[in-house]
Motif scaffolding. Structure first.
Motif: not given
Ligand SMILES: Cc1cc2nc3c(=O)[nH]c(=O)nc-3n(C[C@H](O)[C@H](O)[C@H](O)COP(=O)(O)OP(=O)(O)OC[C@H]3O[C@@H](n4cnc5c(N)ncnc54)[C@H](O)[C@@H]3O)c2cc1C
Length: 516
Positions: A71-78
């Motif tokens: 799978x892939x991931x995408x991080x997010x702060x706000x």
């Protein structure tokens, strides 16, 4: 690709059932985008699930699982920025909102260590209590205070508080394949004071021109520089949004808005103000931006814009002076007035004579809540040209050139007519400069075609005029346009992506992908 029940359960084991969801009611809001970057208003591909880790170790475990499951991931702060989307199916959203701690404010060595969901306003409030301030992303004090979360991190305070790239010190990084790496002094001494060592330095690799925008792992903690603040520990704000202002302007604060007879004179004033190191803030706001900031409604904005437009003699800038003592204040104010006289700067008294209006602007530009009004006021949607960060004059010239193309869109009635006056700013007293062109519009197909044409011309101007790689350049298509003109950097960037992300787990549609 969709996430299987068994795979879901493995993520649930890491964060617990309360902190993971694949419910469309939760997932759709993560995918809503309006405006330029998304095309017209629309939903972008849905994430498979959203997970909310609490610690670096949980982030690492999630990243490792993504690698394991393909799978892939995408991080997010706000999640404020338009680069937080899943590029396609098979992507897990890592929402870092539970990692919201200020780890340390080191007054002696002047840095703060934050997790990704500490926002600018939060860190600023804590710093001010201690006689410090921190840079605020121009996108708003609602953005992450982590200096590598944002795109550029330039903002209203950059004259005295610099921006992301220069503020970042040591960093904790979960690489795309799930290693935890501590960069800079943290790598050798458990201390956060330096981004480059003693210890490994990969600052250029992890950051690039505008940060990897989710395509190179997850940044879980970072140290950011903080700066002296001579103002009150809290600002005396009264009223409720949108009508709020300080009850009085604190001692040793001054705000002025000047217009100049020509761009050359504005440049000269900015150069001299930088050289004399007198300004706490300096922004090349145009009348439209000033009007949007002050107005509390669209109608008022249109009225003020017309009024200001009739008062200015040419391009403008806003200056805030903060004195460290009565003498320092007097000195800085006198220098400012002398520079204004030498460069024929005319003060726009309408803004600065009324203490309520001046105080409101002062606070909105220090706390940095102004951008939202500047870009969304009038049409509710914005796009535009994000110039780079280079010598001030080069950036000012670039934005002036692209401004002519915006003028063409205005003539054709495609975008809101708020003028095409360039918006430029000095950073670190003129160490570098930055320029932008805001375009406000109502999303419809004709406008969209016009904007795409505009972006094409802006790229042509940047490349042919040797203005460097602007901040709007991210993603494969843009890098492929610019790379061949800039030492084939796009090929190197792809090699970096491939080396650090062998399984292509960190979703890179806004960074770069490794083409087959
Ligand atoms: C109205 C508006 C005005 C703006 N004005 C400015 C401006 O004046 N100056 C400026 O510099 N920028 C500006 N921007 C861009 C702004 O910096 C981004 O919108 C940024 O996203 C701000 O939010 P954030 O820092 O919380 O990051 P997010 O929105 O959460 O993320 C931004 C990008 O970084 C990635 N990311 C975030 N956190 C992490 C992490 N911890 N680890 C790994 N990847 C991560 C995300 O995947 C995403 O690609 C503006 C944007 C908007 C919408």
């Amino acid at each position: 690709m969709s996430l299987t029940k068994e795979q879901y359960a493995t993520f649930e084991d890491i964060v617990g059932p309360g902190y993971i969801s694949a419910d469309p009611v939760i997932l759709y809001p993560y995918s809503w985008r309006s405006g330029l970057y998304a095309g017209l208003d629309k939903f972008t591909p849905l994430f498979e699930a959203a997970v909310l880790p609490r610690s670096t170790e949980e982030v690492q475990a999630i990243v490792r699982l993504c690698n394991k499951h393909g799978l892939q991931f995408k991080a997010t702060s706000t999640n404020w920025g338009p680069y937080n989307d899943a590029g396609g199916p098979g992507v897990i959203k890592i929402d870092l909102r539970r990692m919201n701690r200020i780890i340390e404010i080191n007054e002696k060595n002047m840095y703060a260590v934050v997790e990704p969901y500490v926002i600018g306003a939060q860190l600023q409030a804590e710093c001010m209590k201690r006689g410090f301030n921190c840079n605020q992303n121009g996108a708003g004090a609602n953005c992450s205070a982590l200096p590598i979360a944002a795109h550029g991190g330039y903002g209203h305070l950059s004259q005295s508080g610099s921006y992301g790239e220069r503020n970042m010190l040591a960093l904790e990084w979960v690489t795309p394949d799930g290693e935890i790496i501590r960069l800079g002094s943290l790598g050798s001494s458990d201390e956060w004071f330096c981004g480059d060592g003693p210890g490994p330095s990969l600052r250029g690799i992890v950051r690039g021109n505008v940060t990897p925008l989710g395509g190179l792992g997850v940044f879980t903690k970072a140290a950011t520089k903080i700066y002296p603040w001579s103002g009150p520990t809290t600002f005396p704000i009264e009223g409720v949004s949108p009508r709020y202002a300080p009850s009085h302007i604190p001692p040793h604060f001054l705000i002025r808005f000047f217009s100049f007879p020509s761009l050359d004179m504005l440049d000269e004033a900015q150069r001299k103000i930088g050289e004399s190191e007198i300004a706490y803030e300096l922004m090349g706001f145009n009348p439209a931006m000033a009007a949007s900031n002050i107005a509390t409604s669209n109608e008022e904005m249109v009225k003020l814009f017309k009024e200001f437009g009739g008062m200015v003699q040419g391009p403008c800038c806003m200056v805030i002076i903060v004195g460290d003592s009565p003498n320092d204040f007097e000195y800085k104010t006198r220098v400012l007035m002398q520079i204004a006289e030498e460069t024929e700067g005319k003060s726009l008294d309408k803004i600065t004579d009324d203490p309520k209006v001046a105080g409101g602007c002062l606070w909105r530009w220090i706390r940095s809540t102004a951008s939202i009004r500047e870009v969304f006021r009038a049409t509710g949607c914005f796009g535009g040209e994000v110039g780079g960060t280079d010598t001030y004059r080069l950036m000012a010239d670039y934005i002036t050139e692209t401004g002519k193309c915006k003028g063409d869109l205005i003539k054709r009635g495609l975008v809101y007519n708020d003028g095409s006056s360039p918006f430029t700013q000095c950073i670190e007293n003129g160490h570098t400069g930055h320029g932008e062109l805001l375009i406000r519009y109502s999303p419809n197909p004709a406008t969209w075609d016009g904007l795409m044409e505009f972006m094409g011309k802006a790229n042509e101007i940047a490349i042919k005029g040797h203005f460097g790689v602007p901040g709007h350049v991210f993603g494969d298509a843009q890098h492929d346009v610019y790379g061949p003109h800039v030492s084939n950097y796009h090929l190197w960037l792809r090699k970096i992506k491939k080396s650090f992300d062998p399984n292509n787990a960190s979703e890179g549609s806004n960074y770069i992908t490794v083409k087959k």
